[in-house]
Design an enzyme around this catalytic site. Structure first.
Site, PDB file in Angstrom:
ATOM      1  N   CYS A  22       0.689  -1.130  -0.036  1.00 28.51           N
ATOM      2  CA  CYS A  22       0.070  -0.109   0.173  1.00 28.51           C
ATOM      3  C   CYS A  22       0.799   1.310   0.044  1.00 28.51           C
ATOM      4  O   CYS A  22       0.259   2.341   0.155  1.00 28.51           O
ATOM      5  CB  CYS A  22      -0.928  -0.045   1.358  1.00 28.51           C
ATOM      6  SG  CYS A  22      -1.979  -1.416   1.328  1.00 28.51           S
ATOM      7  N   HIS A  33      -6.198   1.960   5.356  1.00 29.38           N
ATOM      8  CA  HIS A  33      -6.771   0.957   4.183  1.00 29.38           C
ATOM      9  C   HIS A  33      -7.423  -0.282   4.968  1.00 29.38           C
ATOM     10  O   HIS A  33      -6.847  -1.226   5.666  1.00 29.38           O
ATOM     11  CB  HIS A  33      -5.603   0.318   3.250  1.00 29.38           C
ATOM     12  CG  HIS A  33      -5.974  -0.752   2.210  1.00 29.38           C
ATOM     13  ND1 HIS A  33      -7.222  -0.410   1.483  1.00 29.38           N
ATOM     14  CD2 HIS A  33      -5.479  -1.883   1.716  1.00 29.38           C
ATOM     15  CE1 HIS A  33      -7.393  -1.558   0.781  1.00 29.38           C
ATOM     16  NE2 HIS A  33      -6.353  -2.271   1.098  1.00 29.38           N
ATOM     17  N   HIS A  57     -10.361  -3.732   4.497  1.00 33.24           N
ATOM     18  CA  HIS A  57     -11.090  -4.740   3.464  1.00 33.24           C
ATOM     19  C   HIS A  57     -12.634  -4.909   3.958  1.00 33.24           C
ATOM     20  O   HIS A  57     -13.051  -5.880   4.052  1.00 33.24           O
ATOM     21  CB  HIS A  57     -10.281  -6.059   3.438  1.00 33.24           C
ATOM     22  CG  HIS A  57      -8.902  -5.964   2.740  1.00 33.24           C
ATOM     23  ND1 HIS A  57      -8.276  -7.008   2.409  1.00 33.24           N
ATOM     24  CD2 HIS A  57      -8.290  -5.016   1.973  1.00 33.24           C
ATOM     25  CE1 HIS A  57      -7.162  -6.690   1.809  1.00 33.24           C
ATOM     26  NE2 HIS A  57      -7.341  -5.479   1.244  1.00 33.24           N
ATOM     27  N   GLU A  85     -27.687  11.198   9.535  1.00 32.00           N
ATOM     28  CA  GLU A  85     -26.934  12.073  10.611  1.00 32.00           C
ATOM     29  C   GLU A  85     -25.389  11.833  10.475  1.00 32.00           C
ATOM     30  O   GLU A  85     -24.508  12.574  10.737  1.00 32.00           O
ATOM     31  CB  GLU A  85     -27.334  11.700  11.887  1.00 32.00           C
ATOM     32  CG  GLU A  85     -26.848  12.574  13.155  1.00 32.00           C
ATOM     33  CD  GLU A  85     -27.199  13.937  13.053  1.00 32.00           C
ATOM     34  OE1 GLU A  85     -26.556  14.782  13.966  1.00 32.00           O
ATOM     35  OE2 GLU A  85     -27.978  14.380  12.556  1.00 32.00           O
TER      36      GLU A  85
END
Length: 240
Positions: free
Chosen positions: A99, A116, A118, A145
């Site tokens: 990443c 990050h 999943h 809201e």
């Protein structure tokens, strides 16, 4: 700047301060694991502090990460090629996060933390959007809201109840790093966004600091779960 050739700079990840990035990243990953966001070694987190970037390793059970597992980069550093990235600490026998270039893209936009996950809810909304709007569609929701937990954009305050939140979606690739160009293009197309969904994969969320990135990630996951349930009940995501 200490060079990695002169030692592994372990002092960079040694601190009794719970707010130190090397302590925060393991704590965040344990929290995310409890939500089911980083199972099976997936997902990750990165924090920028001054001229250092701290990153969780790749291929490690996220709930078991320890401070000594954290990679440290000097910042700024090139995204490509990987060999040009200026690591000043590399844990032995661990691999840098795939990443990394996506995290760097967020830091180039002024982020202080990038997450990050999943998340299953994130994946599901990407599939629902594709079915309803086609591959070019983005996720949209209004009159909820929790939208108030998401910024309007840099220096623009927070979104309001009647605003329509829009999160871009990019297509997944076989290798994580190959998502970078699409992520950056989505950032350009949606300059006020603090998140990008990846179809059939998950989401990248960033914030000005750790607390903001975390709470925005939580707010978005709440909205994604709500959206899936609303769709099941035949309720529109955007109120006309």
């Amino acid at each position: 700047m200490s060079d990695i050739k002169d030692g592994n700079n372990d002092h960079l990840v040694q601190s009794d301060d719970p707010e130190h990035p090397a302590n925060l990243i393991p704590a965040l990953c344990r929290n995310f694991y409890s939500h089911g966001w980083v199972t099976g070694t997936g997902g990750g987190a990165s924090i920028k502090r001054d001229n250092h970037i701290f990153i969780a390793p790749s291929g490690v059970q996220k709930e078991l990460i320890q401070p000594h597992n954290i990679f440290v980069l000097s910042y700024p550093t090139p995204k490509y090629p990987p060999s040009a990235r200026q690591y000043i600490r590399k844990p032995l026998k661990l691999n840098p996060s795939a990443c990394t270039p996506l995290f760097l893209a967020a830091f180039e936009r002024g982020a202080g933390c990038c997450i990050h996950t999943h998340s299953q809810w994130a994946v599901l909304v990407t599939l629902l959007v594709e079915r309803e709007k086609g591959p070019e569609g983005c996720f949209e929701i209004s009159n909820i809201e929790q939208i108030k937990g998401i910024p309007r954009g840099k220096g623009k305050g927070m979104m309001g109840f009647y605003d329509t939140l829009k999160i871009p979606i990019i297509e997944n690739t076989a290798f994580e790093e190959d998502l970078t160009q699409s992520l950056e293009e989505a950032m350009e197309m949606y300059p006020d966004t603090y998140a990008v969904l990846v179809r059939r994969h998950g989401i990248y969320v960033w914030g000005d600091d750790v607390a903001k990135a975390k709470t925005q990630c939580e707010s978005l996951d709440y909205l994604f779960q709500l959206a899936v349930e609303m769709h099941r009940l035949g309720l529109p995501w955007v109120k006309s």
